[in-house]
Design a protein around this motif. Sequence first.
Motif, PDB file in Angstrom:
ATOM      1  N   LEU A 139      22.081  14.910  56.063  1.00 27.40           N
ATOM      2  CA  LEU A 139      23.168  13.822  56.002  1.00 27.40           C
ATOM      3  C   LEU A 139      24.315  14.664  54.862  1.00 27.40           C
ATOM      4  O   LEU A 139      24.280  15.255  53.860  1.00 27.40           O
ATOM      5  CB  LEU A 139      22.817  12.609  55.306  1.00 27.40           C
ATOM      6  N   ASP A 140      25.587  14.513  55.316  1.00 29.86           N
ATOM      7  CA  ASP A 140      26.742  15.231  54.808  1.00 29.86           C
ATOM      8  C   ASP A 140      27.787  13.911  54.323  1.00 29.86           C
ATOM      9  O   ASP A 140      28.740  13.604  55.141  1.00 29.86           O
ATOM     10  CB  ASP A 140      27.414  16.253  55.567  1.00 29.86           C
ATOM     11  N   VAL A 141      27.214  13.202  53.184  1.00 29.76           N
ATOM     12  CA  VAL A 141      28.350  12.135  52.952  1.00 29.76           C
ATOM     13  C   VAL A 141      29.661  12.604  52.573  1.00 29.76           C
ATOM     14  O   VAL A 141      30.484  11.873  53.219  1.00 29.76           O
ATOM     15  CB  VAL A 141      27.675  11.394  51.692  1.00 29.76           C
ATOM     16  N   PRO A 142      29.930  13.460  51.711  1.00 34.85           N
ATOM     17  CA  PRO A 142      31.358  13.972  51.733  1.00 34.85           C
ATOM     18  C   PRO A 142      31.958  14.227  52.786  1.00 34.85           C
ATOM     19  O   PRO A 142      33.347  13.872  52.926  1.00 34.85           O
ATOM     20  CB  PRO A 142      31.154  15.441  50.654  1.00 34.85           C
ATOM     21  N   ALA A 143      31.570  15.046  53.953  1.00 34.06           N
ATOM     22  CA  ALA A 143      32.367  15.152  54.966  1.00 34.06           C
ATOM     23  C   ALA A 143      32.649  13.985  55.879  1.00 34.06           C
ATOM     24  O   ALA A 143      33.673  14.010  56.439  1.00 34.06           O
ATOM     25  CB  ALA A 143      31.353  16.242  56.095  1.00 34.06           C
TER      26      ALA A 143
END
Length: 393
Positions: A139-143
Amino acid sequence: MISLIVPSYNNLKHLKNVYASIQKHAPEAEVILLDDGSTDGTWDWMRQVETEPGNKTRITRSEERVGHTILYDKGIECATNDIVGILHADMILGPNCIENMLKHLQPGKVVCATRIEPPLHPEGKEKIIRDFGMDFDTLDVPAFEQFAAEKQVEYKDVTTKGMFAPWVLYKKDFQAIGGHDPLFAPFPYEDSDIFQRWILAGYELVQSRDAFVYHLTCRGHRWTEQVGKDDEYFKQVSARAGRNYARKWGSWIKNDEFQYPIIVPKYNIAFVVRNCNLYMLEVLEPWCDRIYIEDDMQVLTIAYSEKEQPNTSFDLTKRVFVIGHNDPHSENDIVVEFDGNQLGNHNFQYIRQLSEIIKDSGEVGECGLDIFKINIYSLEERQQNLVVCNSTY
């Protein structure tokens, strides 16, 4: 002010993420976390969260797994705010998500967000397919947050008609129709049921296109650790809920390209079936209001009721009858007669689509369709009777 309801079953890793996103993007919200009999440490974590100073988190626990159909309603009942909303435990709020739903909210209206999902399911006009991670470890929350912020500019104040979680509405509107139907506990199809009931109650269903969540899909209750594999529990409860959905609505779920529900008329339909066996009775019974079979000794009737009654709150003694002991033509609006020996997959499709066929071309009188002899005595539509939740049928 809003209360957000989040049930969770053995989903602690993702639950921590959704909770963190609420604290970041909706810190003033009351959060109601519900543990659905988890065994992965969820309850211990919830108790720790509840004691953190300054937050507005409330927790509750079911010792045994009861499913989110029940827990959504339990959480909403506990909510102290006039506005409530639900989140799946595998969703993550984007920036301004709650605000961009609430700006469209009024009494008698339900507003949902727009999902951004990884490419695991077919595309649809109600969501955006973009890969910001398939699971917890990728999971890439900032992106995701950056993408959501950019899309908010593009879709500012845009709405469409559609409905899916997460959604918000006034608590009194939710309670006015009795909430979710426990017929569908533990899950699924409770959402399609309540969406249709909202429409029948006159509520407006709106999707805010600049309110974004990232939805990992199916991690909340459905898939095992191996992505894409339904566990046996889900298969069993899904099959049971599907049969109950057919009993209640007389048709299957239908939505437009934006996931807006299309309500098929509910008619009072009876089947009169010659040469019916136990398997055929099991297949046919959910698709009508009453079924009449040749069973003078009631061997099939009793065997079927003993097997199926534990799976439904519909009283099967009011649904399964013996030909000759009752008069289907005086007890029902529409009577469909056929020989079970002639029924196969090629014409069972007419059974599933019967309400739509009758709506499109049916008229009072007698007609034929493939192997089916159809007597229509009344075309009264009864779906409005389903608006308010009824715990017994």
